[in-house]
Design a protein around this motif. Sequence first.
Motif, PDB file in Angstrom:
ATOM      1  N   THR A   1       4.346   6.015  -4.075  1.00 30.89           N
ATOM      2  CA  THR A   1       5.310   6.394  -4.600  1.00 30.89           C
ATOM      3  C   THR A   1       6.269   7.425  -3.702  1.00 30.89           C
ATOM      4  OG1 THR A   1       4.691   8.085  -6.021  1.00 30.89           O
ATOM      5  CG2 THR A   1       4.573   6.040  -6.899  1.00 30.89           C
TER       6      THR A   1
ATOM      7  N   LYS B   1       2.699   2.089  -3.426  1.00 33.79           N
ATOM      8  CA  LYS B   1       1.869   2.489  -4.553  1.00 33.79           C
ATOM      9  C   LYS B   1       1.756   4.037  -4.372  1.00 33.79           C
ATOM     10  CE  LYS B   1      -1.375  -1.433  -4.779  1.00 33.79           C
ATOM     11  NZ  LYS B   1      -2.779  -1.874  -4.329  1.00 33.79           N
TER      12      LYS B   1
ATOM     13  N   GLU C   1       1.054  -1.131  -0.031  1.00 33.78           N
ATOM     14  CA  GLU C   1      -0.017   0.031  -0.109  1.00 33.78           C
ATOM     15  C   GLU C   1       0.664   1.233   0.118  1.00 33.78           C
ATOM     16  OE1 GLU C   1      -3.840   1.761   2.464  1.00 33.78           O
ATOM     17  OE2 GLU C   1      -2.605   0.206   3.192  1.00 33.78           O
TER      18      GLU C   1
END
Length: 297
Positions: free
Chosen positions: A37, A35, A32
């Motif tokens: 970044t 994702k 999570e």
Amino acid sequence: MAKEQERKSWEQMNNAEKKESFDKYAKFKLFEAHKTTKADWQKDMSKKEVDNTIPYNALTGRTYSRETSMLLRAEMAIKGYNKAQFVTMEQGNAMGGVLKLKHDEQTGEILKTKNGKDARVDGVKMLYIANYEMRPKIDKDGKEVTAVVKDKDGNIKIDENTKKPLTYVVKEKIPIEPRLETRTLYHVSQFDGLDESKVKDRDLTAVHNYRETAKSQAYEVKVDYGKTLGISGNLEKQLNNLTLAQIKGVDYFNPAKRLDMSKEENKTISKEEDKAKGKKSTKKKTKEKDNSLDQGR
């Protein structure tokens, strides 16, 4: 139709089942964060930056390590925290704070627990091995041992309603068969009324001492999230490298970033080679044409 197997509660699980359950939770949390970044492992950091971002306990100053540290770094990326300060609910209470209520993101209403009570915000779980329990101390007559509550000056505190001394049940450590348990950590911003003057600075003494000791060790420190959590690909390399950088006290370079750079370099080289081949092909055709003219074809 086969009867669906009942889902075990945490208390009903053995250590192997608890480990499997926690690993699934940890993988979900790390993916999570990946994702977003914005996770720490997705950027290069100097040794100083690595040290200055290690999650730590805001009440004691002690840092968290390895998997727990990565999970707390993940939580920071997911929720946008800019300070790596965490405590347990009990520690937050001791610092004058009260854990915030959990609200529905759309309606703003306070959510409820299964028991109908107001739900509190979620924290991050950490796994540890419990080899003792704190249980009420029992006297020779089988009664719980109590003691009076005293203030910081040693004066006995009095209950305003009963006008009698405040008491508490004395607890003691009781050895138990080692078992896996979880403890929940919360970011300091998840508490209302927390006394920030009680927040300690990050204490890297233990980290530095370990690094010095590790220099004389005959074996190399190993980290493998592929084996421990079953994570693979870029995320595995990034977690392995950042954890090692934190343990050893060295600069961290995002391996995925370096891999991308290598791919770009290879693309550039390929393009240059294609251009060179094109030039050679053109020269060859021109030469063949010239030869044809010379031979009167």
